[in-house]
Write a protein that holds these residues in place. Structure first.
Motif, PDB file in Angstrom:
ATOM      1  N   PHE A 167      -2.097   5.403  -4.066  1.00 30.59           N
ATOM      2  CA  PHE A 167      -2.787   6.666  -3.779  1.00 30.59           C
ATOM      3  C   PHE A 167      -1.888   7.846  -4.130  1.00 30.59           C
ATOM      4  O   PHE A 167      -0.666   7.760  -3.985  1.00 30.59           O
ATOM      5  CB  PHE A 167      -3.191   6.745  -2.304  1.00 30.59           C
ATOM      6  N   LYS A 171      -7.380   8.001  -4.993  1.00 29.04           N
ATOM      7  CA  LYS A 171      -7.119   6.570  -5.205  1.00 29.04           C
ATOM      8  C   LYS A 171      -6.880   6.323  -6.693  1.00 29.04           C
ATOM      9  O   LYS A 171      -7.641   6.776  -7.541  1.00 29.04           O
ATOM     10  CB  LYS A 171      -8.335   5.779  -4.730  1.00 29.04           C
ATOM     11  N   ASP A 230      -5.448  -0.698  -6.774  1.00 25.81           N
ATOM     12  CA  ASP A 230      -6.096  -0.386  -5.493  1.00 25.81           C
ATOM     13  C   ASP A 230      -5.113  -0.022  -4.382  1.00 25.81           C
ATOM     14  O   ASP A 230      -5.508   0.568  -3.371  1.00 25.81           O
ATOM     15  CB  ASP A 230      -6.926  -1.596  -5.015  1.00 25.81           C
ATOM     16  N   LYS A 289       0.852  -1.181   0.000  1.00 26.50           N
ATOM     17  CA  LYS A 289       0.000   0.000   0.000  1.00 26.50           C
ATOM     18  C   LYS A 289       0.897   1.244   0.000  1.00 26.50           C
ATOM     19  O   LYS A 289       1.696   1.444   0.913  1.00 26.50           O
ATOM     20  CB  LYS A 289      -0.924  -0.012   1.221  1.00 26.50           C
TER      21      LYS A 289
END
Lengths: 99, 270
Positions: free
Chosen positions: B84, B76, B81, B33
């Motif tokens: 960011f 986003k 996914d 992430k």
């Protein structure tokens, strides 16, 4: 020159010239990067003091601040080889005997 | 533990934003992430490179000033996914990046992300120093060219003396070299510094070599991080660099002149 250029075209070696120039300029800049502000003043005062005893030029004193492990080292190199003693200076530096 | 990575160079135009976008995309592709932050206040460009320029509502400065919360400002990515984008302000002046504010925002981001990629502005002024101050790791983007190498050396010195890690006597910021716009054909002719030359001069570990490639302009034209173009040489080179960053061993590719390949000539892929 014309014949030499034929074999050693200046363009062929421009990368080597770049590398050499960078090494020189960066060695100089890195040396100055970590030096604290007082070093030039210290160097000048050292010259003044040593000059009372022997005649030296500015480039005969080198002041460096280095690091060896956890210890900071102030390294002072004074080259006096070939420097003439300052007789007048000696008298001034030992006032007790001058009277 | 989240890692703050600054993409920096000193010199402008060497490929910082391209590299920040590609690197963030590469980390996201690997399942991490990741958020990529634009620190270039007043000269916002990461949004264009990432292809989200029409989705910017709130920015970094709005969040620092408390005019918006983090999740209102984060964009986003539509392709991945894990990715960011945190855009900066186009209108404020660069002094709006106050250190305490940046610190607070980064701490909040650390709760949500594995990697925080900071795209530094050029130069060694306030914005660039703020971008590198909180870094755990730095990627020094360098072109094989004298002024870029010199400026990289300067930035390496600044990271060693003015980062928060340096001020607190913590382990130093991890340094990595990313050599971009590399042209193996010109290197072979002695017209360009070699990878080894730059490595030797800067003496920091080499993370990757990105070849000069048409695909970089194509990527910025379309707002796609070049790492998403895995057919391109530059895209593959960035993915290799990301793998090395994650601790994998990968052979250095694209550093030798390419042989003429009939397929490439016919179909024109770079």
């Amino acid at each position: 020159m014309g014949l030499l250029n034929l074999f050693f075209s200046p363009h062929r070696h421009s990368a080597a010239i770049a590398k050499e120039r960078l090494k020189i300029v960066l060695a100089h800049e890195r040396a100055g990067r970590h030096a604290p502000d007082f070093l030039p003043r210290l160097q000048k005062e050292l010259i003044d003091v040593v000059c009372r005893y022997v005649e030296i030029r500015e480039d005969m004193i080198r002041v460096n601040l280095g690091k060896s492990g956890e210890t900071s080292l102030l390294e002072i190199n004074i080259e006096i080889d070939g420097a003439k003693p300052m007789l007048g200076g000696l008298r001034a530096a030992t006032p007790g005997k001058s009277g | 533990m989240a890692k703050v990575v600054v993409i920096t160079s000193g010199k402008g135009g060497v490929g910082k934003t391209t590299s920040a976008a590609a690197f963030a995309a590469g980390l996201a592709l690997r399942g991490h992430k990741t958020v990529v932050i634009d620190f270039d206040v007043g000269l916002r460009n990461l949004d264009l490179i990432m292809g989200c320029e029409r989705r910017v509502v709130f920015d970094f400065i709005n969040v620092i000033n408390g005019d918006a919360n983090l999740n209102q400002a984060l964009i986003k990515d539509k392709r991945n996914d894990n990715l960011f984008i945190f855009p900066t302000s186009q209108t404020r002046d660069k002094d709006a990046l106050r250190r305490e504010g940046v610190d607070r925002v980064l701490e909040e981001l650390k709760q949500q992300f594995d990697y925080i990629i900071c795209d530094s502005p050029a130069g060694i002024e306030h914005g660039a120093i703020t971008a590198l101050y909180f870094a755990d790791s730095a990627i020094i983007v360098t072109n094989p060219e004298v002024s870029s190498v010199r400026d990289s050396d300067r930035i390496i010195g600044i990271l060693a003396s003015r980062s928060r890690r340096a001020e607190r006597n913590e382990p130093p910021v991890e340094l990595n070299l990313l050599l971009t716009r590399y042209d193996p054909a010109r290197v072979a002719k002695g017209e360009m510094l070699t990878v080894e030359d730059v490595k030797e001069i800067l003496s920091i570990p080499l993370l990757g070599v990105i070849p000069e490639s048409e695909s970089v302009l194509r990527a910025s034209n379309t707002g796609t991080p070049v790492a998403f173009d895995s057919d391109s040489l530059a895209g593959r080179a960035y993915l290799d660099a990301v793998a090395r960053f994650l601790g994998e061993q990968r052979e250095m590719r694209f550093v030798k002149p390419e042989r003429r390949n009939l397929f490439r000539v016919l179909f024109g892929r770079a």
